[in-house]
Write a protein that holds these residues in place. Structure first.
Motif, short mmCIF file in Angstrom:
data_model
loop_
_atom_site.label_atom_id
_atom_site.label_comp_id
_atom_site.label_asym_id
_atom_site.label_seq_id
_atom_site.Cartn_x
_atom_site.Cartn_y
_atom_site.Cartn_z
N MET A 161 0.86 -1.18 0.00
CA MET A 161 0.00 0.00 0.00
C MET A 161 0.90 1.23 0.00
O MET A 161 1.94 1.25 0.66
CB MET A 161 -0.91 0.04 1.24
N ILE A 162 0.48 2.23 -0.73
CA ILE A 162 1.15 3.53 -0.70
C ILE A 162 0.10 4.55 -0.29
O ILE A 162 -0.96 4.66 -0.92
CB ILE A 162 1.78 3.90 -2.06
N ASP A 163 0.40 5.26 0.77
CA ASP A 163 -0.49 6.28 1.31
C ASP A 163 -1.92 5.76 1.48
O ASP A 163 -2.90 6.44 1.18
CB ASP A 163 -0.46 7.54 0.43
N GLY A 164 -2.02 4.52 1.99
CA GLY A 164 -3.32 3.96 2.32
C GLY A 164 -4.06 3.27 1.18
O GLY A 164 -5.16 2.78 1.40
N LEU A 165 -3.47 3.23 -0.01
CA LEU A 165 -4.13 2.58 -1.13
C LEU A 165 -3.36 1.33 -1.55
O LEU A 165 -2.13 1.38 -1.72
CB LEU A 165 -4.23 3.54 -2.33
N VAL A 166 -4.08 0.22 -1.72
CA VAL A 166 -3.46 -1.02 -2.19
C VAL A 166 -2.94 -0.80 -3.60
O VAL A 166 -3.63 -0.21 -4.45
CB VAL A 166 -4.46 -2.19 -2.14
N ARG A 167 -1.72 -1.29 -3.84
CA ARG A 167 -1.09 -1.14 -5.16
C ARG A 167 -0.82 -2.52 -5.76
O ARG A 167 0.27 -3.07 -5.61
CB ARG A 167 0.22 -0.35 -5.02
N PRO A 168 -1.80 -3.09 -6.46
CA PRO A 168 -1.61 -4.42 -7.06
C PRO A 168 -0.59 -4.43 -8.18
O PRO A 168 -0.15 -5.50 -8.60
CB PRO A 168 -3.02 -4.79 -7.57
N ASP A 169 -0.19 -3.26 -8.65
CA ASP A 169 0.81 -3.17 -9.72
C ASP A 169 2.23 -3.31 -9.20
O ASP A 169 3.17 -3.41 -9.99
CB ASP A 169 0.66 -1.84 -10.48
N LEU A 170 2.43 -3.36 -7.88
CA LEU A 170 3.76 -3.53 -7.30
C LEU A 170 4.02 -5.00 -7.03
O LEU A 170 3.11 -5.75 -6.70
CB LEU A 170 3.89 -2.74 -6.00
N SER A 171 5.29 -5.38 -7.13
CA SER A 171 5.67 -6.77 -6.96
C SER A 171 7.01 -6.86 -6.23
O SER A 171 7.84 -5.96 -6.32
CB SER A 171 5.79 -7.42 -8.34
N SER A 172 7.22 -8.00 -5.57
CA SER A 172 8.50 -8.24 -4.93
C SER A 172 9.62 -8.34 -5.96
O SER A 172 10.78 -8.15 -5.64
CB SER A 172 8.45 -9.54 -4.10
#
Length: 185
Positions: A161-172
């Protein structure tokens, strides 16, 4: 009757306005990959520009997840707080397969007891965990992590999450530089 007081140190580093939350299960290989990038992220982005918060996301298919998560949170109650918890997470990351099951259902850990898992953690991290692990109401902190994840619709690790929003576009699998660019441009 004696009441013992304790405090779980929040697993947060940095003090910047952009909030990067990583929901991690310590024995998950993708969470380990993420965990191993967080120091570089803080260094490259700047502790004055971002705050990194680790949220523990226990998952039942990682069969000792509950024991490991409780151990990390127990470590956060000890001297050194979040840095002590980070040592325990680093020990799990460095020896992940010794805390996991083969294909989530077999292998040598089928015969391991929770006490043996804690003893391995103590050995690898150098942190005495047993007394803190036994804090009677430590489950309050565990439940907080669980409830926070659930209210945000988090189901798997790692999730970001960035600033309280889930970011499904980010990955390990993303490069740290990609995270930095997203956070601070």
């Amino acid at each position: 009757m004696t009441t013992t007081s304790w405090h779980a140190d929040p697993l947060a580093w940095g003090f910047g306005p952009r909030i990067f939350e990583a929901f991690l299960e310590p024995t998950c290989p993708y969470s380990v990959r993420t965990f191993n990038k967080l120091d570089a992220l803080l260094e490259q982005a700047g502790a004055d520009r971002i705050t990194i918060k680790i949220r523990l996301q226990s998952q039942p298919w990682h069969l000792y997840s509950g024991v490991i998560v409780r151990s990390v949170l127990a470590a956060s109650t000890l001297n050194g707080g979040k840095e002590t918890a980070k040592k325990v997470m680093a020990a799990v990351a460095a020896h992940r397969e010794e805390f996991e099951f083969e294909r989530h259902a077999g292998g040598p850990n089928m015969d391991a007891t929770p006490n043996e898992i804690i003893e391995r953690l103590e050995h690898y991290s150098g942190v005495a965990l047993k007394e803190a692990f036994a804090i009677p109401d430590l489950d309050k902190e565990i439940k907080w992590h669980c409830k926070y994840a659930r209210q945000n619709g988090i189901h798997v690790s790692p999730t970001f999450m960035i600033d309280g929003l889930v970011r499904p576009d980010l990955s390990s699998g993303d490069d740290v530089e990609a995270w930095v660019k997203l956070l601070i441009g």
